[in-house]
Design a protein around this motif. Structure first.
Motif, PDB file in Angstrom:
ATOM      1  N   MET A  90     -18.626 -25.297  -3.327  1.00 20.71           N
ATOM      2  CA  MET A  90     -19.571 -24.207  -3.086  1.00 20.71           C
ATOM      3  C   MET A  90     -20.168 -24.282  -1.687  1.00 20.71           C
ATOM      4  SD  MET A  90     -23.096 -23.469  -5.205  1.00 20.71           S
ATOM      5  CE  MET A  90     -24.260 -22.210  -4.682  1.00 20.71           C
ATOM      6  N   LEU A  91     -20.611 -25.469  -1.291  1.00 18.54           N
ATOM      7  CA  LEU A  91     -21.205 -25.637   0.031  1.00 18.54           C
ATOM      8  C   LEU A  91     -20.173 -25.443   1.137  1.00 18.54           C
ATOM      9  CD1 LEU A  91     -23.518 -28.703  -0.685  1.00 18.54           C
ATOM     10  CD2 LEU A  91     -24.252 -26.382  -0.113  1.00 18.54           C
ATOM     11  N   LYS A  92     -18.988 -26.018   0.948  1.00 14.94           N
ATOM     12  CA  LYS A  92     -17.954 -25.895   1.983  1.00 14.94           C
ATOM     13  C   LYS A  92     -17.575 -24.443   2.192  1.00 14.94           C
ATOM     14  CE  LYS A  92     -13.396 -27.557   3.388  1.00 14.94           C
ATOM     15  NZ  LYS A  92     -12.986 -26.209   3.870  1.00 14.94           N
ATOM     16  N   ARG A  93     -17.409 -23.703   1.128  1.00 15.76           N
ATOM     17  CA  ARG A  93     -17.050 -22.294   1.249  1.00 15.76           C
ATOM     18  C   ARG A  93     -18.142 -21.527   1.983  1.00 15.76           C
ATOM     19  NH1 ARG A  93     -15.866 -21.699  -3.667  1.00 15.76           N
ATOM     20  NH2 ARG A  93     -17.860 -20.831  -4.403  1.00 15.76           N
ATOM     21  N   SER A  94     -19.380 -21.896   1.745  1.00 20.00           N
ATOM     22  CA  SER A  94     -20.493 -21.195   2.387  1.00 20.00           C
ATOM     23  C   SER A  94     -20.546 -21.479   3.889  1.00 20.00           C
ATOM     24  CB  SER A  94     -21.815 -21.605   1.731  1.00 20.00           C
ATOM     25  OG  SER A  94     -21.825 -21.275   0.363  1.00 20.00           O
ATOM     26  N   ARG A  95     -20.409 -22.743   4.275  1.00 15.64           N
ATOM     27  CA  ARG A  95     -20.501 -23.049   5.715  1.00 15.64           C
ATOM     28  C   ARG A  95     -19.263 -22.578   6.456  1.00 15.64           C
ATOM     29  NH1 ARG A  95     -17.752 -27.816   7.031  1.00 15.64           N
ATOM     30  NH2 ARG A  95     -17.229 -29.172   5.263  1.00 15.64           N
ATOM     31  N   ASP A  96     -18.109 -22.497   5.765  1.00 16.91           N
ATOM     32  CA  ASP A  96     -16.903 -21.970   6.405  1.00 16.91           C
ATOM     33  C   ASP A  96     -17.062 -20.507   6.783  1.00 16.91           C
ATOM     34  OD1 ASP A  96     -15.550 -24.349   6.323  1.00 16.91           O
ATOM     35  OD2 ASP A  96     -14.304 -23.858   4.592  1.00 16.91           O
ATOM     36  N   ALA A  97     -17.980 -19.823   6.121  1.00 17.94           N
ATOM     37  CA  ALA A  97     -18.166 -18.394   6.372  1.00 17.94           C
ATOM     38  C   ALA A  97     -19.143 -18.109   7.510  1.00 17.94           C
ATOM     39  CB  ALA A  97     -18.657 -17.712   5.094  1.00 17.94           C
ATOM     40  N   ILE A  98     -19.744 -19.160   8.100  1.00 16.80           N
ATOM     41  CA  ILE A  98     -20.713 -18.973   9.180  1.00 16.80           C
ATOM     42  C   ILE A  98     -20.102 -19.465  10.483  1.00 16.80           C
ATOM     43  CG2 ILE A  98     -23.015 -19.578  10.035  1.00 16.80           C
ATOM     44  CD1 ILE A  98     -23.852 -20.083   7.162  1.00 16.80           C
TER      45      ILE A  98
END
Length: 281
Positions: A1-9
């Motif tokens: 969940m966290l990795k997917r979120s930071r990959d989007a920024i």
């Protein structure tokens, strides 16, 4: 969940130079090291959080992570549950602007019984036609706390205002004021309470108010309906998951000289319900 979120920024959006991968190209999103930099934490802190080995991360740290990643209130609850195994003690945007999802506004408008949604300071965000009928002149107030305490028309419908309504609404204002100290609406309501001789005593001597009467959920109040005359107003309150600092109010009127029957059923959700599952094939 966290990795997917930071990959989007993108790093550029966060004020950092582009991120390079080992082959010389540009890597997507923020690195774990960049997260530590942006959060002002010791290198390696975020990596341990993402790997699930950061021992009991503080609520404040998790809030900072969620805000940096642009999480919604629902995503905040999920992150906190993963990281600490419990619900968060406060909403993600404590004291900030309250945004009610569109499907909740539509639901409120479609309900047949009087219903409206307020933010934590009593400002009305959405309501239906049935709710408008509950107020004098069919005028929905901009702020329900202000209406119940200061609007001259309040006594047309709020029976026994000084003994039944004001003694429970004033402690609500005081409790909210303590929780949301920077909110200008609550600051103003406090000033007005302290300037009123009746409300001043209630505000400063709240220890005389019975514990448990400072929130309206499940409460009955004497009320005068414009068509059905005097009776009792039952108030039920819930909170949308995606807007935890908003409240949905459901009203029901019961005519007569005493409150209607209350049929609260308490279900022990700690019980084992697996016996109701169908047998495995």
């Amino acid at each position: 969940m966290l990795k997917r979120s930071r990959d989007a920024i993108s790093p550029e959006a966060a004020g950092l130079p582009p991120r390079r991968d080992p082959r010389g190209g540009t890597a997507p999103g923020l690195s774990q090291a960049a997260m530590d930099q942006l959060l002002g934490r010791t290198p390696g802190t975020y990596s341990r959080l993402e790997r699930g080995v950061l021992h009991t991360p503080s609520p404040e740290y998790l809030r900072d992570v969620a805000q940096l990643l642009g999480y919604t209130e629902q995503e905040w609850v999920t992150l906190y549950g993963y990281a600490r195994g419990e619900r968060p003690p406060f909403p993600l945007l404590l004291g900030g602007a309250v945004s009610v999802p569109g499907h909740w506004i539509q639901t409120v408008q479609e309900l047949s019984q009087p219903a409206y949604t307020c933010d934590y300071a009593g400002n009305v965000l959405a309501y239906n036609a049935a709710a408008v009928d509950m107020f004098p002149g069919r005028r929905m107030p901009k702020n329900t706390l202000h209406f119940m305490l200061f609007d001259p028309a309040r006594k047309e419908i709020l029976i026994d205002w000084e003994t039944a309504w004001a003694p429970t609404v004033v402690p609500m204002v005081r409790a909210l004021r303590a929780q949301y100290r920077k909110n200008p609406t609550l600051q103003r309501l406090e000033v007005m309470c302290l300037a009123d001789p009746v409300l001043y005593d209630l505000y400063m001597k709240q220890q005389t108010i019975p514990v448990g009467l400072t929130h309206p959920d499940g409460d009955y109040k004497p009320y005068r309906h414009h068509e059905h005359g005097p009776g009792w107003l039952k108030v039920s309150v819930s909170t949308p998951l995606m807007a935890p600092t908003a409240n949905l109010f459901l009203l029901s009127f019961h005519p007569g000289d005493r409150p209607g029957p209350c049929h609260d059923v308490m279900i022990d959700t700690s019980a084992d319900f697996t016996g109701y599952f169908p047998a495995a094939s």
